[in-house]
Design an enzyme around this catalytic site. Structure first.
Site, PDB file in Angstrom:
ATOM      1  N   ASP A 161       0.841  -1.205   0.000  1.00 36.32           N
ATOM      2  CA  ASP A 161       0.000   0.000   0.000  1.00 36.32           C
ATOM      3  C   ASP A 161       0.875   1.254   0.000  1.00 36.32           C
ATOM      4  O   ASP A 161       2.103   1.162  -0.014  1.00 36.32           O
ATOM      5  CB  ASP A 161      -1.047  -0.034   1.123  1.00 36.32           C
ATOM      6  CG  ASP A 161      -0.533   0.467   2.460  1.00 36.32           C
ATOM      7  OD1 ASP A 161       0.700   0.675   2.611  1.00 36.32           O
ATOM      8  OD2 ASP A 161      -1.355   0.649   3.368  1.00 36.32           O
ATOM      9  N   ASP A 168      -5.509  -6.034   8.320  1.00 42.41           N
ATOM     10  CA  ASP A 168      -4.130  -5.913   8.798  1.00 42.41           C
ATOM     11  C   ASP A 168      -4.125  -5.062  10.041  1.00 42.41           C
ATOM     12  O   ASP A 168      -4.999  -4.208  10.225  1.00 42.41           O
ATOM     13  CB  ASP A 168      -3.247  -5.277   7.722  1.00 42.41           C
ATOM     14  CG  ASP A 168      -3.611  -3.822   7.477  1.00 42.41           C
ATOM     15  OD1 ASP A 168      -3.038  -2.939   8.139  1.00 42.41           O
ATOM     16  OD2 ASP A 168      -4.495  -3.552   6.638  1.00 42.41           O
TER      17      ASP A 168
END
Ligand SMILES: [Zn+2]
Length: 416
Positions: A96, A260
């Site tokens: 990301d 996450d």
């Protein structure tokens, strides 16, 4: 196939396996990272299903260095994420942008193409579209909405920007080896649903839900409930940075297939009260700060508030006593007394009875003796000492081990 996967965001979290707990020294020939061990190398069973790596952590941002040294970064791109982390292929990896690091900027500091290139060079399984966090939130049902006027305009601007970038990213990623994720952001359940609707219309079947870290569980469930109405049955959701282990089975009902979180690790490092976790109880760790390495202690000594020799003596006494206590060679009362004396030097609320009670509890229960994880088995009482990275990070790893086992138990509740 796991129903909900847990990704661990990398932030250079590893430990020196040859750290000497008696002499308190690292191996002098150790090469940082190369000779160190990640959590997946320490435990004999997995403590996560994959690793998430952020562009901002690896590369740094607008002149601020990332966590990686230049040499590490070069090796990361040369070797790719699997070899660099010595991560077996059975794990998945996700990339990301690290949107939190540029949340205050007008726009993300990257180009969509740069982000895609980062994912390709890293060799990740999945890549998350470049996003910009919307930090406002309120329920659709509030009587007097606060998000109006300029605040609403900013939310709308960022939502629009996210969709534009998601569209570009999907196009760019067609010729790249990773599988793309769109990111849905919103400032209310219905705006999250709009975002999901639009991402699906572009062609995304995997969508990360972002900006949820500050939200309460009931808000997250409210969003998922609203999103349910627009969700295509094939769409899989990833919750970015959300750690509500006891709700994992519930989230799964809404199409969440991964999330996450760094929380189990970070609480081990930073939480002052309950930073040693077992499945059914959270304990305090026992702080024995290093006089010559702990920032608070150094300041107190430098300002003359604390006498360095006295502090050093107390530090050593505390350390000796806890180790003796673990071996049955010192009484709990003597350990507690010294710890409380030492606390008086550096802690404002050291006089509180509750502090002593928390320490009493952990010393009485000796939870490190019963935890089956490799860390507790290997280093024993050192795992509950709050004292520099060698111990603190290992305690974080121990928390990861227990968090993952909690997730596994929750997932067993999901019918096939
Ligand atoms: Zn343990």
């Amino acid at each position: 196939m796991k129903k909900v996967k847990f990704y661990f965001p990398d932030s250079h979290d590893f430990v020196d396996p040859s750290f000497d707990f008696e002499k308190e020294t690292n191996n002098e020939h150790r090469v940082i990272q190369r000779d160190d061990k990640y959590a997946h190398e320490i435990f004999s069973s997995p403590v996560y299903d994959g690793i998430l790596v952020s562009k901002a952590i690896v590369e740094g941002l607008s002149g601020v260095k990332g966590r990686y040294s230049v040499a590490q970064r070069q090796r990361f791109f040369r070797e790719g994420i699997y070899r660099f982390f010595r991560l077996p292929r059975s794990y998945e990896t996700i990339g990301d942008c690290g949107a939190f690091s540029y949340v205050k900027e007008e726009e993300p500091p990257y180009k969509v193409e740069d982000v895609a290139e980062f994912y390709t060079n890293s060799g990740v399984t999945y890549g998350i579209a470049m996003d910009h966090i919307i930090f406002d939130y309120e329920s659709d049902n509030v009587k007097a909405p606060k998000i109006v006027g300029e605040r609403l305009e900013e939310c709308l601007r960022r939502a629009e920007l996210n969709l534009e970038n998601a569209s570009k990213f999907l196009h760019v990623s067609k010729s790249e080896p990773f599988t793309p994720y769109g990111v849905a952001h919103g400032w209310s359940p219905s705006s999250f649903a709009d975002s999901v609707y639009n991402l699906q219309a572009m062609g995304y079947t995997r969508i990360a839900l972002g900006g949820m870290i500050p939200l309460k569980t009931k808000d997250i469930l409210e969003i998922l409930e609203c999103v349910k109405d627009v969700r295509n049955t094939k769409t899989q959701f990833h919750l970015l940075g959300v750690n509500r282990l006891e709700y994992i089975a519930e989230f799964h009902k809404y199409g969440v297939t991964s999330f996450d979180s760094t929380s189990p690790l970070m609480q081990g490092l930073k939480d002052d009260k309950f930073n040693y976790h077992l499945p059914n109880h959270k304990y305090t760790s026992i702080a024995i700060p290093q006089v010559d390495a702990n920032n608070t202690m150094r300041k107190l000594v430098a300002s003359g508030t604390v006498n360095q020799d006295d502090a050093l003596k107390l530090e050593k006494l505390c350390l000796d006593l806890v180790i003796k206590y673990d071996k049955g060679l010192a009484s709990k009362e003597s350990v507690l007394h010294s710890l409380c004396e030492y606390e008086k030097l550096y802690l404002k609320d050291a006089h509180l009875k509750s502090r002593r009670e928390l320490m009493d509890k952990v010393l009485t229960d000796k939870p490190w003796k019963n935890c089956p994880c490799e860390i507790c088995q290997e280093i024993g009482i050192h795992v509950i000492l709050k004292r520099a990275a060698a111990r603190n990070r290992r305690r974080g790893f121990h928390n990861l081990f227990n968090a993952y086992n909690t997730i596994r138990k929750e997932l067993e509740k999901i019918p096939d």
